[in-house]
Design a protein around this motif. Structure first.
Motif, mmCIF file in Angstrom:
data_model
loop_
_atom_site.group_PDB
_atom_site.id
_atom_site.type_symbol
_atom_site.label_atom_id
_atom_site.label_comp_id
_atom_site.label_asym_id
_atom_site.label_seq_id
_atom_site.Cartn_x
_atom_site.Cartn_y
_atom_site.Cartn_z
ATOM 1 N N GLU A 43 0.231 4.206 0.700
ATOM 2 C CA GLU A 43 -0.019 5.094 1.835
ATOM 3 C C GLU A 43 0.904 4.754 2.999
ATOM 4 O O GLU A 43 1.203 5.619 3.837
ATOM 5 N N ARG A 47 -4.966 1.156 -6.324
ATOM 6 C CA ARG A 47 -4.749 -0.217 -5.857
ATOM 7 C C ARG A 47 -3.376 -0.271 -5.214
ATOM 8 O O ARG A 47 -2.589 0.662 -5.356
ATOM 9 N N PRO A 48 -3.055 -1.339 -4.521
ATOM 10 C CA PRO A 48 -1.689 -1.460 -3.987
ATOM 11 C C PRO A 48 -0.658 -1.415 -5.111
ATOM 12 O O PRO A 48 -0.919 -1.828 -6.244
ATOM 13 N N ASP A 78 0.850 -1.188 0.000
ATOM 14 C CA ASP A 78 0.000 0.000 0.000
ATOM 15 C C ASP A 78 0.887 1.240 0.000
ATOM 16 O O ASP A 78 1.660 1.451 0.939
ATOM 17 N N THR A 118 2.653 2.022 -9.284
ATOM 18 C CA THR A 118 1.577 2.590 -8.489
ATOM 19 C C THR A 118 0.688 3.384 -9.425
ATOM 20 O O THR A 118 1.106 4.415 -9.965
#
Length: 489
Positions: free
Chosen positions: A47, A90-91, A45, A80
Protein backbone atom coordinates in the motif's frame (compact mmCIF):
# COMPACT_ATOMS: atom_id res chain seq x y z
CA UNK A 1 2.55 16.28 -24.36
CA UNK A 2 4.48 14.75 -21.52
CA UNK A 3 5.22 11.24 -20.35
CA UNK A 4 5.18 10.04 -16.76
CA UNK A 5 7.46 7.35 -15.35
CA UNK A 6 7.34 6.12 -11.75
CA UNK A 7 9.67 3.55 -10.18
CA UNK A 8 9.32 1.86 -6.79
CA UNK A 9 12.80 1.22 -5.40
CA UNK A 10 14.24 -0.31 -2.26
CA UNK A 11 14.86 2.99 -0.47
CA UNK A 12 12.63 5.41 -2.37
CA UNK A 13 10.03 5.87 -5.07
CA UNK A 14 10.89 8.25 -7.90
CA UNK A 15 8.84 9.96 -10.56
CA UNK A 16 9.92 11.68 -13.77
CA UNK A 17 7.99 13.88 -16.18
CA UNK A 18 9.66 14.03 -19.61
CA UNK A 19 8.73 15.71 -22.86
CA UNK A 20 8.81 14.21 -26.35
CA UNK A 21 12.51 15.06 -26.78
CA UNK A 22 13.50 13.22 -23.61
CA UNK A 23 14.14 16.35 -21.56
CA UNK A 24 13.31 15.94 -17.88
CA UNK A 25 10.71 18.54 -16.94
CA UNK A 26 10.23 17.62 -13.30
CA UNK A 27 11.09 14.94 -10.75
CA UNK A 28 9.63 13.87 -7.43
CA UNK A 29 10.86 11.49 -4.75
CA UNK A 30 9.36 9.74 -1.74
CA UNK A 31 11.85 8.06 0.58
CA UNK A 32 10.87 4.97 2.53
CA UNK A 33 12.39 2.13 4.49
CA UNK A 34 11.89 -1.60 4.28
CA UNK A 35 10.89 -3.75 7.25
CA UNK A 36 13.30 -6.36 8.63
CA UNK A 37 11.11 -8.28 11.08
CA UNK A 38 13.59 -11.16 11.48
CA UNK A 39 17.13 -11.99 10.34
CA UNK A 40 17.08 -12.46 6.58
CA UNK A 41 13.54 -11.10 6.21
CA UNK A 42 13.08 -7.95 4.10
CA UNK A 43 9.51 -6.77 3.48
CA UNK A 44 7.44 -3.78 2.47
CA UNK A 45 3.75 -2.90 2.61
CA UNK A 46 2.50 -2.66 -0.99
CA UNK A 47 0.00 0.00 0.00
CA UNK A 48 3.03 2.28 0.45
CA UNK A 49 3.75 1.87 -3.27
CA UNK A 50 0.29 3.10 -4.23
CA UNK A 51 0.32 5.93 -1.68
CA UNK A 52 3.69 7.15 -2.93
CA UNK A 53 2.62 6.85 -6.57
CA UNK A 54 -0.41 9.05 -5.86
CA UNK A 55 1.71 11.63 -4.07
CA UNK A 56 4.41 11.70 -6.76
CA UNK A 57 1.86 11.99 -9.55
CA UNK A 58 0.03 14.87 -7.90
CA UNK A 59 3.35 16.66 -7.32
CA UNK A 60 4.36 16.28 -10.97
CA UNK A 61 0.97 17.33 -12.31
CA UNK A 62 0.66 20.37 -10.07
CA UNK A 63 1.89 22.63 -12.87
CA UNK A 64 -0.89 21.56 -15.19
CA UNK A 65 1.03 19.03 -17.30
CA UNK A 66 -0.98 16.76 -19.58
CA UNK A 67 0.30 13.19 -19.48
CA UNK A 68 0.02 11.22 -22.71
CA UNK A 69 1.04 7.83 -21.25
CA UNK A 70 2.24 6.35 -17.95
CA UNK A 71 5.18 3.98 -17.40
CA UNK A 72 5.63 1.94 -14.24
CA UNK A 73 8.64 0.10 -12.84
CA UNK A 74 9.74 -1.44 -9.59
CA UNK A 75 12.19 -3.57 -7.66
CA UNK A 76 11.91 -7.27 -8.11
CA UNK A 77 11.22 -10.04 -8.32
CA UNK A 78 9.00 -9.49 -5.28
CA UNK A 79 6.25 -11.67 -3.89
CA UNK A 80 3.03 -9.82 -3.11
CA UNK A 81 0.28 -12.34 -2.42
CA UNK A 82 -3.31 -11.17 -2.78
CA UNK A 83 -6.72 -12.75 -2.43
CA UNK A 84 -9.25 -13.17 -5.24
CA UNK A 85 -10.37 -9.56 -4.70
CA UNK A 86 -6.77 -8.36 -5.22
CA UNK A 87 -6.30 -7.37 -1.59
CA UNK A 88 -2.72 -7.89 -0.36
CA UNK A 89 -2.66 -10.50 2.39
CA UNK A 90 0.73 -9.69 3.92
CA UNK A 91 3.71 -7.42 3.30
CA UNK A 92 5.55 -8.05 0.05
CA UNK A 93 8.59 -10.31 0.35
CA UNK A 94 11.37 -8.55 -1.52
CA UNK A 95 13.83 -9.86 -4.07
CA UNK A 96 17.17 -11.62 -3.37
CA UNK A 97 17.99 -9.47 -0.33
CA UNK A 98 15.33 -11.51 1.51
CA UNK A 99 17.00 -14.82 2.34
CA UNK A 100 14.31 -16.51 4.45
CA UNK A 101 13.54 -19.32 1.99
CA UNK A 102 16.85 -21.22 2.07
CA UNK A 103 15.23 -24.47 3.36
CA UNK A 104 12.51 -24.24 0.71
CA UNK A 105 15.14 -23.72 -2.00
CA UNK A 106 16.82 -26.96 -0.94
CA UNK A 107 13.52 -28.87 -0.82
CA UNK A 108 12.27 -27.69 -4.21
CA UNK A 109 15.67 -28.33 -5.78
CA UNK A 110 15.54 -31.91 -4.52
CA UNK A 111 11.96 -32.36 -5.77
CA UNK A 112 12.29 -30.72 -9.18
CA UNK A 113 15.96 -31.29 -9.94
CA UNK A 114 18.61 -28.58 -10.09
CA UNK A 115 19.55 -29.21 -13.71
CA UNK A 116 15.92 -29.53 -14.79
CA UNK A 117 15.13 -26.12 -13.28
CA UNK A 118 18.17 -24.57 -14.95
CA UNK A 119 17.25 -26.06 -18.33
CA UNK A 120 13.62 -24.94 -18.25
CA UNK A 121 13.83 -21.67 -16.31
CA UNK A 122 17.29 -20.41 -17.28
CA UNK A 123 18.29 -19.94 -13.62
CA UNK A 124 18.63 -22.21 -10.62
CA UNK A 125 16.58 -21.74 -7.48
CA UNK A 126 18.08 -19.02 -5.31
CA UNK A 127 17.10 -16.28 -2.88
CA UNK A 128 16.06 -14.30 -5.96
CA UNK A 129 13.43 -16.89 -6.95
CA UNK A 130 9.71 -16.46 -6.35
CA UNK A 131 8.70 -20.09 -5.87
CA UNK A 132 10.61 -20.80 -2.64
CA UNK A 133 9.21 -17.66 -1.02
CA UNK A 134 5.67 -18.75 -1.85
CA UNK A 135 6.56 -22.14 -0.37
CA UNK A 136 7.82 -20.37 2.77
CA UNK A 137 4.44 -18.68 3.18
CA UNK A 138 2.70 -22.03 2.69
CA UNK A 139 4.75 -23.55 5.52
CA UNK A 140 4.85 -20.64 7.96
CA UNK A 141 1.60 -18.74 7.28
CA UNK A 142 -0.90 -21.39 6.15
CA UNK A 143 -3.95 -19.13 6.58
CA UNK A 144 -2.40 -16.50 4.31
CA UNK A 145 -1.42 -19.16 1.79
CA UNK A 146 -4.91 -20.68 1.75
CA UNK A 147 -6.39 -17.29 0.83
CA UNK A 148 -3.66 -16.36 -1.65
CA UNK A 149 -4.80 -16.44 -5.26
CA UNK A 150 -2.84 -13.75 -7.09
CA UNK A 151 0.75 -12.58 -7.47
CA UNK A 152 1.84 -8.96 -7.85
CA UNK A 153 5.14 -7.14 -8.10
CA UNK A 154 5.54 -3.37 -7.67
CA UNK A 155 5.08 -2.49 -11.36
CA UNK A 156 2.15 -4.85 -11.86
CA UNK A 157 0.58 -3.68 -8.59
CA UNK A 158 0.63 -0.07 -9.82
CA UNK A 159 -0.67 -1.10 -13.23
CA UNK A 160 -3.53 -2.94 -11.55
CA UNK A 161 -4.44 -0.04 -9.28
CA UNK A 162 -4.42 2.30 -12.28
CA UNK A 163 -6.25 0.13 -14.80
CA UNK A 164 -7.81 -2.86 -13.04
CA UNK A 165 -5.82 -5.22 -15.29
CA UNK A 166 -4.17 -8.29 -13.79
CA UNK A 167 -1.03 -8.62 -15.90
CA UNK A 168 2.67 -9.31 -15.48
CA UNK A 169 5.45 -8.79 -17.97
CA UNK A 170 7.39 -11.71 -19.44
CA UNK A 171 10.68 -10.55 -17.98
CA UNK A 172 9.38 -10.44 -14.40
CA UNK A 173 7.76 -13.83 -14.98
CA UNK A 174 11.09 -15.23 -16.15
CA UNK A 175 12.51 -14.33 -12.74
CA UNK A 176 9.63 -16.16 -11.03
CA UNK A 177 11.59 -19.43 -10.89
CA UNK A 178 10.33 -22.18 -11.20
CA UNK A 179 6.95 -20.95 -12.44
CA UNK A 180 7.94 -19.76 -15.95
CA UNK A 181 9.33 -21.69 -18.90
CA UNK A 182 11.86 -19.44 -20.65
CA UNK A 183 11.91 -21.70 -23.72
CA UNK A 184 8.16 -21.56 -24.32
CA UNK A 185 7.85 -18.11 -22.71
CA UNK A 186 4.78 -19.16 -20.78
CA UNK A 187 3.79 -20.18 -17.26
CA UNK A 188 4.76 -23.79 -16.56
CA UNK A 189 1.72 -25.09 -14.77
CA UNK A 190 3.12 -28.42 -13.49
CA UNK A 191 5.70 -26.60 -11.36
CA UNK A 192 3.23 -23.88 -10.37
CA UNK A 193 0.92 -26.63 -9.09
CA UNK A 194 3.81 -28.25 -7.20
CA UNK A 195 4.15 -25.09 -5.10
CA UNK A 196 0.88 -23.16 -5.36
CA UNK A 197 -1.91 -25.28 -6.88
CA UNK A 198 -4.68 -22.71 -6.38
CA UNK A 199 -2.75 -19.83 -7.98
CA UNK A 200 -4.49 -17.60 -10.50
CA UNK A 201 -1.46 -16.31 -12.36
CA UNK A 202 -1.55 -13.03 -14.32
CA UNK A 203 -1.86 -12.66 -18.06
CA UNK A 204 1.59 -12.25 -19.63
CA UNK A 205 2.55 -9.22 -21.69
CA UNK A 206 5.79 -7.52 -22.68
CA UNK A 207 6.99 -4.54 -20.63
CA UNK A 208 6.31 -2.05 -23.45
CA UNK A 209 2.79 -3.32 -24.09
CA UNK A 210 -0.25 -1.56 -22.71
CA UNK A 211 -1.79 -2.94 -19.53
CA UNK A 212 -4.91 -0.80 -19.87
CA UNK A 213 -6.05 2.76 -19.32
CA UNK A 214 -6.54 4.84 -16.20
CA UNK A 215 -9.93 4.18 -14.64
CA UNK A 216 -12.21 6.89 -13.30
CA UNK A 217 -11.38 5.88 -9.72
CA UNK A 218 -7.64 5.94 -10.33
CA UNK A 219 -7.97 9.28 -12.09
CA UNK A 220 -9.68 10.77 -9.04
CA UNK A 221 -6.92 9.38 -6.79
CA UNK A 222 -3.96 10.50 -8.89
CA UNK A 223 -4.99 13.51 -10.98
CA UNK A 224 -4.30 11.62 -14.22
CA UNK A 225 -6.90 11.90 -16.95
CA UNK A 226 -9.28 8.96 -17.33
CA UNK A 227 -8.36 6.82 -20.32
CA UNK A 228 -4.61 7.58 -20.18
CA UNK A 229 -2.65 4.53 -21.45
CA UNK A 230 -0.59 2.65 -18.85
CA UNK A 231 2.35 0.36 -19.59
CA UNK A 232 2.65 -3.16 -18.24
CA UNK A 233 6.14 -2.23 -17.02
CA UNK A 234 8.84 -4.45 -15.54
CA UNK A 235 11.59 -4.81 -12.94
CA UNK A 236 13.60 -1.65 -12.29
CA UNK A 237 17.01 -2.84 -13.48
CA UNK A 238 15.66 -3.65 -16.93
CA UNK A 239 13.84 -0.32 -17.06
CA UNK A 240 17.14 1.33 -16.11
CA UNK A 241 18.76 -0.41 -19.09
CA UNK A 242 16.06 1.11 -21.29
CA UNK A 243 16.74 4.54 -19.75
CA UNK A 244 20.31 4.49 -21.13
CA UNK A 245 19.56 2.50 -24.30
CA UNK A 246 21.65 -0.48 -23.19
CA UNK A 247 19.44 -3.15 -24.73
CA UNK A 248 21.46 -4.51 -27.67
CA UNK A 249 23.67 -7.63 -27.72
CA UNK A 250 27.08 -6.66 -26.37
CA UNK A 251 25.70 -3.97 -24.03
CA UNK A 252 26.26 -4.22 -20.29
CA UNK A 253 24.37 -1.95 -17.91
CA UNK A 254 25.74 -1.25 -14.44
CA UNK A 255 23.14 0.06 -12.01
CA UNK A 256 24.68 1.93 -9.07
CA UNK A 257 22.16 1.98 -6.27
CA UNK A 258 21.33 0.47 -2.89
CA UNK A 259 22.36 -2.76 -4.56
CA UNK A 260 24.48 -3.19 -7.68
CA UNK A 261 22.89 -4.81 -10.70
CA UNK A 262 24.40 -5.90 -14.00
CA UNK A 263 22.55 -6.77 -17.19
CA UNK A 264 24.29 -8.08 -20.27
CA UNK A 265 22.13 -8.28 -23.37
CA UNK A 266 23.07 -11.44 -25.24
CA UNK A 267 22.24 -12.90 -28.64
CA UNK A 268 20.82 -16.17 -27.28
CA UNK A 269 19.93 -17.73 -23.98
CA UNK A 270 22.95 -18.66 -21.85
CA UNK A 271 22.33 -21.01 -18.94
CA UNK A 272 24.82 -20.81 -16.09
CA UNK A 273 24.05 -21.59 -12.43
CA UNK A 274 26.03 -18.64 -11.07
CA UNK A 275 23.94 -16.00 -12.89
CA UNK A 276 20.36 -15.31 -13.96
CA UNK A 277 19.40 -16.05 -17.53
CA UNK A 278 16.12 -14.35 -18.41
CA UNK A 279 14.09 -13.09 -21.30
CA UNK A 280 14.83 -9.46 -22.05
CA UNK A 281 12.73 -6.33 -21.91
CA UNK A 282 11.54 -6.74 -25.51
CA UNK A 283 10.38 -9.70 -27.61
CA UNK A 284 13.28 -11.65 -29.07
CA UNK A 285 15.86 -10.39 -26.56
CA UNK A 286 17.70 -12.32 -23.87
CA UNK A 287 19.64 -11.20 -20.81
CA UNK A 288 22.33 -12.57 -18.57
CA UNK A 289 22.14 -10.76 -15.27
CA UNK A 290 23.91 -10.53 -11.96
CA UNK A 291 23.08 -8.73 -8.76
CA UNK A 292 24.97 -7.92 -5.60
CA UNK A 293 23.00 -7.87 -2.35
CA UNK A 294 24.57 -4.58 -1.29
CA UNK A 295 26.57 -1.69 -2.70
CA UNK A 296 25.22 1.73 -1.77
CA UNK A 297 23.66 0.03 1.25
CA UNK A 298 27.14 -0.55 2.68
CA UNK A 299 28.43 2.96 2.04
CA UNK A 300 25.29 4.43 3.62
CA UNK A 301 25.65 2.09 6.59
CA UNK A 302 29.22 3.27 7.07
CA UNK A 303 28.17 6.87 6.69
CA UNK A 304 25.62 6.38 9.46
CA UNK A 305 28.25 4.85 11.74
CA UNK A 306 30.45 7.88 11.06
CA UNK A 307 27.73 10.27 12.23
CA UNK A 308 26.25 11.00 8.77
CA UNK A 309 28.86 13.46 7.46
CA UNK A 310 28.35 15.09 4.08
CA UNK A 311 28.85 12.52 1.31
CA UNK A 312 31.19 14.86 -0.58
CA UNK A 313 33.48 15.00 2.45
CA UNK A 314 33.59 11.21 2.71
CA UNK A 315 34.28 10.86 -1.01
CA UNK A 316 37.14 13.35 -0.76
CA UNK A 317 38.64 11.41 2.15
CA UNK A 318 38.23 8.15 0.22
CA UNK A 319 39.97 9.70 -2.80
CA UNK A 320 42.88 10.71 -0.56
CA UNK A 321 43.11 7.14 0.75
CA UNK A 322 44.27 5.93 -2.65
CA UNK A 323 44.29 2.60 -4.48
CA UNK A 324 43.98 -0.28 -2.03
CA UNK A 325 42.60 1.83 0.84
CA UNK A 326 46.00 1.82 2.59
CA UNK A 327 46.06 -1.97 2.94
CA UNK A 328 42.38 -2.81 3.48
CA UNK A 329 40.36 -5.48 1.70
CA UNK A 330 36.61 -5.79 2.16
CA UNK A 331 34.01 -8.36 1.15
CA UNK A 332 30.72 -6.52 0.47
CA UNK A 333 28.50 -9.42 1.59
CA UNK A 334 26.74 -7.50 4.36
CA UNK A 335 23.35 -8.99 3.43
CA UNK A 336 24.55 -12.32 2.09
CA UNK A 337 25.38 -12.34 -1.60
CA UNK A 338 23.47 -13.05 -4.73
CA UNK A 339 25.65 -13.59 -7.80
CA UNK A 340 27.97 -15.16 -8.60
CA UNK A 341 28.46 -16.98 -5.26
CA UNK A 342 24.74 -17.37 -4.37
CA UNK A 343 25.44 -17.55 -0.64
CA UNK A 344 22.80 -16.12 1.71
CA UNK A 345 25.07 -16.86 4.68
CA UNK A 346 28.02 -14.91 3.28
CA UNK A 347 28.92 -11.96 5.50
CA UNK A 348 30.89 -8.75 5.26
CA UNK A 349 34.58 -9.04 6.06
CA UNK A 350 37.13 -6.26 6.54
CA UNK A 351 40.71 -7.51 6.44
CA UNK A 352 43.89 -5.60 7.25
CA UNK A 353 42.49 -3.16 9.83
CA UNK A 354 44.89 -1.29 12.08
CA UNK A 355 44.47 1.59 14.52
CA UNK A 356 45.98 3.85 11.87
CA UNK A 357 43.09 3.45 9.45
CA UNK A 358 40.61 6.27 9.02
CA UNK A 359 36.98 6.52 8.00
CA UNK A 360 38.17 7.58 4.55
CA UNK A 361 40.07 4.30 4.26
CA UNK A 362 37.00 2.30 5.27
CA UNK A 363 34.79 4.22 2.87
CA UNK A 364 37.32 3.65 0.07
CA UNK A 365 37.46 -0.05 0.93
CA UNK A 366 33.67 -0.28 0.58
CA UNK A 367 33.75 1.37 -2.85
CA UNK A 368 36.55 -0.94 -3.94
CA UNK A 369 34.71 -4.00 -2.58
CA UNK A 370 31.74 -3.16 -4.78
CA UNK A 371 34.06 -2.74 -7.76
CA UNK A 372 35.69 -6.12 -7.16
CA UNK A 373 32.21 -7.64 -6.90
CA UNK A 374 31.35 -6.11 -10.28
CA UNK A 375 34.51 -7.58 -11.79
CA UNK A 376 33.70 -11.00 -10.30
CA UNK A 377 30.28 -10.90 -12.00
CA UNK A 378 31.72 -9.73 -15.30
CA UNK A 379 34.27 -12.54 -15.23
CA UNK A 380 31.42 -15.03 -14.68
CA UNK A 381 29.44 -13.49 -17.56
CA UNK A 382 32.35 -13.74 -19.96
CA UNK A 383 33.05 -17.30 -18.89
CA UNK A 384 29.41 -18.12 -19.67
CA UNK A 385 29.83 -16.77 -23.20
CA UNK A 386 28.58 -13.19 -22.95
CA UNK A 387 30.33 -10.71 -25.19
CA UNK A 388 30.69 -7.33 -23.48
CA UNK A 389 31.46 -4.52 -25.89
CA UNK A 390 29.98 -1.45 -24.21
CA UNK A 391 29.39 -0.62 -20.55
CA UNK A 392 26.81 2.00 -19.59
CA UNK A 393 26.48 3.22 -16.01
CA UNK A 394 23.27 4.48 -14.43
CA UNK A 395 21.88 5.27 -10.99
CA UNK A 396 22.58 7.62 -8.14
CA UNK A 397 26.11 6.34 -7.61
CA UNK A 398 27.22 7.80 -10.94
CA UNK A 399 26.82 11.36 -9.66
CA UNK A 400 30.22 11.40 -7.99
CA UNK A 401 33.22 10.61 -10.14
CA UNK A 402 35.15 8.48 -7.63
CA UNK A 403 32.95 5.35 -7.53
CA UNK A 404 32.69 4.98 -11.29
CA UNK A 405 36.41 5.66 -11.66
CA UNK A 406 37.23 2.89 -9.18
CA UNK A 407 34.93 0.45 -11.00
CA UNK A 408 36.58 1.23 -14.35
CA UNK A 409 40.04 0.84 -12.83
CA UNK A 410 39.18 -2.47 -11.14
CA UNK A 411 37.44 -3.96 -14.20
CA UNK A 412 39.68 -2.34 -16.82
CA UNK A 413 36.57 -1.31 -18.75
CA UNK A 414 35.51 2.18 -19.86
CA UNK A 415 32.01 3.27 -18.86
CA UNK A 416 29.66 5.59 -20.71
CA UNK A 417 27.88 8.01 -18.37
CA UNK A 418 24.64 9.25 -19.94
CA UNK A 419 23.19 12.73 -19.58
CA UNK A 420 20.26 11.54 -17.46
CA UNK A 421 21.10 9.07 -14.70
CA UNK A 422 17.91 9.16 -12.63
CA UNK A 423 17.36 5.60 -13.76
CA UNK A 424 14.28 3.44 -13.89
CA UNK A 425 11.69 6.23 -13.59
CA UNK A 426 13.21 7.87 -16.68
CA UNK A 427 13.25 4.52 -18.45
CA UNK A 428 9.58 4.06 -17.63
CA UNK A 429 8.84 7.48 -19.11
CA UNK A 430 10.84 6.52 -22.20
CA UNK A 431 8.80 3.34 -22.61
CA UNK A 432 5.62 5.37 -22.14
CA UNK A 433 6.71 7.61 -25.03
CA UNK A 434 7.29 4.54 -27.19
CA UNK A 435 3.86 3.23 -26.23
CA UNK A 436 2.22 6.49 -27.23
CA UNK A 437 4.16 6.42 -30.52
CA UNK A 438 4.51 10.15 -30.34
CA UNK A 439 8.22 10.46 -29.62
CA UNK A 440 11.34 9.26 -31.39
CA UNK A 441 13.16 8.00 -28.29
CA UNK A 442 16.35 7.00 -30.15
CA UNK A 443 17.71 10.50 -29.52
CA UNK A 444 16.90 10.46 -25.80
CA UNK A 445 19.68 10.59 -23.22
CA UNK A 446 22.99 10.97 -25.12
CA UNK A 447 26.30 10.03 -23.47
CA UNK A 448 27.65 12.88 -21.30
CA UNK A 449 31.13 11.56 -20.59
CA UNK A 450 33.22 8.41 -20.70
CA UNK A 451 35.10 7.06 -17.68
CA UNK A 452 38.39 5.60 -18.99
CA UNK A 453 40.56 3.29 -16.82
CA UNK A 454 43.93 4.50 -15.62
CA UNK A 455 46.58 1.92 -16.68
CA UNK A 456 48.61 2.25 -13.47
CA UNK A 457 45.52 1.77 -11.29
CA UNK A 458 44.39 -1.18 -13.44
CA UNK A 459 47.71 -2.93 -12.84
CA UNK A 460 47.52 -2.31 -9.08
CA UNK A 461 43.95 -3.55 -8.86
CA UNK A 462 44.82 -6.69 -10.84
CA UNK A 463 47.09 -7.69 -7.95
CA UNK A 464 44.51 -6.74 -5.34
CA UNK A 465 41.69 -8.61 -7.09
CA UNK A 466 43.36 -11.96 -6.49
CA UNK A 467 43.44 -11.15 -2.76
CA UNK A 468 39.76 -10.20 -2.90
CA UNK A 469 38.88 -13.51 -4.57
CA UNK A 470 40.91 -15.46 -1.99
CA UNK A 471 39.24 -13.76 0.98
CA UNK A 472 35.80 -15.36 0.59
CA UNK A 473 36.87 -19.03 0.57
CA UNK A 474 39.34 -18.30 3.38
CA UNK A 475 36.60 -16.92 5.67
CA UNK A 476 33.52 -18.83 4.45
CA UNK A 477 33.42 -21.48 7.19
CA UNK A 478 33.83 -18.90 9.93
CA UNK A 479 31.11 -16.54 8.69
CA UNK A 480 28.74 -19.44 8.05
CA UNK A 481 29.17 -20.55 11.66
CA UNK A 482 28.52 -16.99 12.84
CA UNK A 483 25.39 -16.80 10.66
CA UNK A 484 24.08 -20.01 12.23
CA UNK A 485 24.70 -18.63 15.71
CA UNK A 486 22.83 -15.45 14.81
CA UNK A 487 19.81 -17.43 13.63
CA UNK A 488 19.82 -19.55 16.78
CA UNK A 489 20.10 -16.58 19.13
Amino acid sequence: MTFLGVDIGTSSSKGVLADASGAVLATAVREHTVRRPAPGHVEMDPEVWWREFRGITRDLLSGGARVRAVGVSGMGPCVTLADSADRPLRPAILYGVDTRAVPQIARLEAELGRQAVLDRCGSVLSTQAVGPKVAWVAEHEPEVFAAARRLFMPASFLAHRLTGAYVLDHHSASQSVPFYDTREQEWYRPWVDAVWPHAELPELRWPDEQAGTVTAGAAAATGLAPGTPVLTGTIDAWTEAVSVDATRPGDLMLMYGTTMFLIATVAGQLRVPELWSTVGAFPGTRSLAGGMATSGAVTEWLRGLFGSPDRAVLLAEAADSGVGARGLAMLPYFAGERTPIADPDARGVIAGLTVEHTRGDLYRAALEATAHGVRHNIEAMRQAGAGIERVVAVGGGTQGRLWTRIVSDVTGLPQDIPTVTVGAAYGAARLAARLADEAATEAWNPVRERRVPDPAAVAAYDRLHSLYRDLYPATRDTVHALARLRREA
